[in-house]
Each structure stands twice: as structure tokens, then as C-alpha cells.
Write an enzyme that holds these catalytic residues in place. Structure first.
Site, PDB file in Angstrom:
ATOM      1  N   ARG A 126      16.037  41.762  33.490  1.00 30.31           N
ATOM      2  CA  ARG A 126      15.612  41.221  34.776  1.00 30.31           C
ATOM      3  C   ARG A 126      16.719  41.405  35.793  1.00 30.31           C
ATOM      4  O   ARG A 126      17.832  40.948  35.567  1.00 30.31           O
ATOM      5  CB  ARG A 126      15.374  39.719  34.598  1.00 30.31           C
ATOM      6  N   ASP A 164      21.860  35.567  26.175  1.00 26.83           N
ATOM      7  CA  ASP A 164      23.266  35.132  26.145  1.00 26.83           C
ATOM      8  C   ASP A 164      23.508  34.134  25.027  1.00 26.83           C
ATOM      9  O   ASP A 164      24.553  34.159  24.374  1.00 26.83           O
ATOM     10  CB  ASP A 164      23.658  34.502  27.488  1.00 26.83           C
ATOM     11  N   ASP A 217      19.779  30.977  29.158  1.00 25.72           N
ATOM     12  CA  ASP A 217      19.528  32.409  29.024  1.00 25.72           C
ATOM     13  C   ASP A 217      19.463  32.748  27.533  1.00 25.72           C
ATOM     14  O   ASP A 217      20.476  32.685  26.831  1.00 25.72           O
ATOM     15  CB  ASP A 217      20.649  33.193  29.721  1.00 25.72           C
ATOM     16  N   THR A 260      16.358  40.310  42.364  1.00 25.49           N
ATOM     17  CA  THR A 260      14.917  40.419  42.656  1.00 25.49           C
ATOM     18  C   THR A 260      14.069  39.747  41.578  1.00 25.49           C
ATOM     19  O   THR A 260      12.882  39.494  41.795  1.00 25.49           O
ATOM     20  CB  THR A 260      14.488  41.892  42.706  1.00 25.49           C
TER      21      THR A 260
HETATM   22  C1  PRP Z   1      15.070  37.346  29.593  1.00 26.36           C
HETATM   23  C2  PRP Z   1      14.021  37.083  28.534  1.00 26.36           C
HETATM   24  C3  PRP Z   1      12.845  37.867  29.044  1.00 26.36           C
HETATM   25  C4  PRP Z   1      12.977  37.709  30.534  1.00 26.36           C
HETATM   26  C5  PRP Z   1      11.980  36.666  30.978  1.00 26.36           C
HETATM   27  O1  PRP Z   1      15.627  38.585  29.396  1.00 26.36           O
HETATM   28  O2  PRP Z   1      14.439  37.443  27.242  1.00 26.36           O
HETATM   29  O3  PRP Z   1      12.862  39.231  28.680  1.00 26.36           O
HETATM   30  O4  PRP Z   1      14.307  37.262  30.796  1.00 26.36           O
HETATM   31  O5  PRP Z   1      11.966  36.555  32.354  1.00 26.36           O
HETATM   32  P1  PRP Z   1      10.702  36.981  33.228  1.00 26.36           P
HETATM   33  O6  PRP Z   1       9.504  36.402  32.584  1.00 26.36           O
HETATM   34  O7  PRP Z   1      11.006  36.374  34.573  1.00 26.36           O
HETATM   35  O8  PRP Z   1      10.660  38.485  33.299  1.00 26.36           O
HETATM   36  P2  PRP Z   1      16.833  39.164  30.302  1.00 26.36           P
HETATM   37  O9  PRP Z   1      16.286  39.900  31.469  1.00 26.36           O
HETATM   38  O10 PRP Z   1      17.809  38.066  30.586  1.00 26.36           O
HETATM   39  O11 PRP Z   1      17.472  40.277  29.367  1.00 26.36           O
HETATM   40  P3  PRP Z   1      18.264  40.136  27.974  1.00 26.36           P
HETATM   41  O12 PRP Z   1      17.243  39.790  26.913  1.00 26.36           O
HETATM   42  O13 PRP Z   1      18.813  41.499  27.771  1.00 26.36           O
HETATM   43  O14 PRP Z   1      19.306  39.076  28.105  1.00 26.36           O
HETATM   44  N1  URA Z   2      15.182  34.328  30.848  1.00 27.41           N
HETATM   45  C1  URA Z   2      15.838  33.475  30.039  1.00 27.41           C
HETATM   46  O1  URA Z   2      16.521  33.897  29.084  1.00 27.41           O
HETATM   47  N2  URA Z   2      15.752  32.156  30.291  1.00 27.41           N
HETATM   48  C2  URA Z   2      15.018  31.668  31.302  1.00 27.41           C
HETATM   49  O2  URA Z   2      14.960  30.429  31.469  1.00 27.41           O
HETATM   50  C3  URA Z   2      14.341  32.572  32.134  1.00 27.41           C
HETATM   51  C4  URA Z   2      14.428  33.908  31.868  1.00 27.41           C
END
Ligand code: PRP
Ligand code: URA
Length: 209
Positions: free
Chosen positions: A104, A203, A200, A108
Site C-alpha cells: 500500500r 511489520d 501493521d 495514496t
Molecule cells: C497491509 C495488509 C494488506 C493491506 C491492507 O499490507 O497486509 O495487504 O495492508 O490494506 P488495504 O485494505 O487498505 O489495501 P502492506 O501494504 O502494509 O504491505 P506488507 O504486507 O508488505 O507489509
Molecule cells: N494494513 C495493516 O497491516 N494494518 C492495518 O490496520 C491496515 C492496513
């Protein structure tokens, strides 16, 4: 109309309660992602079609049930979906695994695609897309768009925690996808994080913050 199942099992509620605590360690958090995914998987596979096959027990011949069609395919959305896939593979060890890489954009909140590798016969399989968090719904919708572009139709989506905003977007854009949710939380905050949520997920699984 999309079929949305919100799990209300005590084990799931209890384990999510531990995951939400900010004091929960990376190792414990990671293990719980797999455990809760396994429990949701049990429910998400409830309606898989079965057929009869003849076998021999040590005592006699009999008819038993077998899951019909090709094996299943789990598609984690990277990174955080990977540990959900690990938990599901304990229950479905012969499943194939495809990967969709999305992150994400922090400003944006729109998903950015960086990887997609699926089994060549994925269109013949029941697909289980997995990601712990359904926040705005952008990542889930984008991942499912990618699958549908490749001719995949039998799609289920599993997450641990969802915001109402994400559920609305996903079910509006993909009404044919069955959705399984560990817990439906209250809302998104101004940065697109789920409240109360668990922070997150990526993380916390990998200890990157
Ligand atoms: C997080 C999560 C989803 C996304 C959800 O991933 O694991 O993929 O955010 O958010 P959304 O519904 O608003 O799209 P992130 O983008 O943080 O990536 P990561 O798993 O690599 O940490
Ligand atoms: N992605 C995450 O990992 N946590 C949230 O709360 C939203 C998006």
C-alpha cells in the site's frame, strides 16, 4: 451478492485478543497468524464439493468421501499473507501456492503490484486469497482483479481482521467472492489503519518496525 462469514468462534476471539496487544512478541504474533488462519480455513472449506470413492479398509470394502476436482490453491498477498498460508497448509498440505506481491502506498493508500506467480492451472482450482488485514479493501480488490484477468473464477478471500469500509468495497467490486473474516472491527483511522486493529500486520510478523 457476496457471501460474508464473520467468525465468532471463542478460540479465534481469544487469539485475536492476544495479537492486538502491543506487548505481544514477534514470534508469538507470527505463530498466532498461522493458528487463526487455520481456524478460519476450517470454516472456509466447509462447502467444498465431495464425491464418493471405493476403498478397502483392513476389514472390508467401503465408500468414502474425497474432495472433488483438482487440488486447492492458496494465494497469499505478500508479505503478511505468507504466514496465513503456512497455517492453512497444515490443514491442506497438498494445496498449490501462488503469490501476489502488493504494498500500500503510504500516501495514496493505493496498492502497488510488484509480483505475481501462480500455478499454470490455477483457473481449474478453488483459490483461497489470504491477507490478515482488509482495511480500505484496495489490496484485496487489486489481487482479485489480477486473478480474474488470468481466467480464475472460483475465489474465496480470508482475513483475520476487517474494517467495514473494506468489506463494503470488496463485496461491491467482487460480489461473486466468498469472504471469511476473523473479526469485523469498528472503522479506519485517518491513515487507513483499522481501529482497534492490531497495527501493521507485516511489520508485526517480521519485526520490521
Ligand atoms: C497491509 C495488509 C494488506 C493491506 C491492507 O499490507 O497486509 O495487504 O495492508 O490494506 P488495504 O485494505 O487498505 O489495501 P502492506 O501494504 O502494509 O504491505 P506488507 O504486507 O508488505 O507489509
Ligand atoms: N494494513 C495493516 O497491516 N494494518 C492495518 O490496520 C491496515 C492496513
Amino acid at each position: 451478492m457476496a457471501n460474508v462469514t464473520i467468525m465468532d468462534h471463542p478460540l479465534i476471539q481469544h487469539k485475536l485478543g492476544i495479537m492486538r496487544r502491543k506487548t505481544t512478541s514477534t514470534k508469538e504474533f507470527r505463530d498466532l497468524v498461522s493458528e487463526v488462519a487455520m481456524l478460519i480455513c476450517y470454516e472456509a472449506t466447509r462447502n467444498l464439493p465431495l464425491h464418493d470413492i471405493e476403498i478397502e479398509t483392513p476389514l472390508c470394502q467401503t465408500t468414502v468421501k474425497e474432495i472433488e476436482g483438482k487440488k486447492l490453491c492458496i494465494v497469499p498477498i505478500l508479505r503478511a499473507g505468507l504466514h496465513m498460508a503456512d497455517g492453512m497448509l497444515i490443514l491442506i498440505p497438498n494445496a498449490k501456492v501462488g503469490h501476489v506481491g502488493l504494498y500500500r502506498d503510504e500516501k495514496t493508500l493505493e496498492p502497488v503490484e510488484y509480483f505475481c506467480k501462480l500455478p499454470s492451472d490455477a483457473a481449474d482450482r478453488e483459490i483461497f486469497v489470504v491477507d490478515p488485514m482488509l482495511a480500505t479493501g484496495g489490496s484485496a480488490v487489486a489481487a482479485i482483479n489480477l486473478l480474474k484477468k488470468r481466467g480464475i473464477t472460483k475465489i474465496h478471500f480470508l482475513c483475520l481482521i476487517a474494517a467495514p469500509e473494506g468489506v463494503e468495497r470488496l463485496t461491491k467490486e467482487h460480489p461473486d467472492v466468498d469472504v471469511f473474516i476473523g473479526n469485523l472491527d469498528e472503522r479506519l483511522n485517518e491513515n487507513g489503519y483499522i481501529l482497534p486493529g492490531l497495527g501493521d500486520a507485516g511489520d508485526r510478523i517480521y519485526g520490521t518496525k
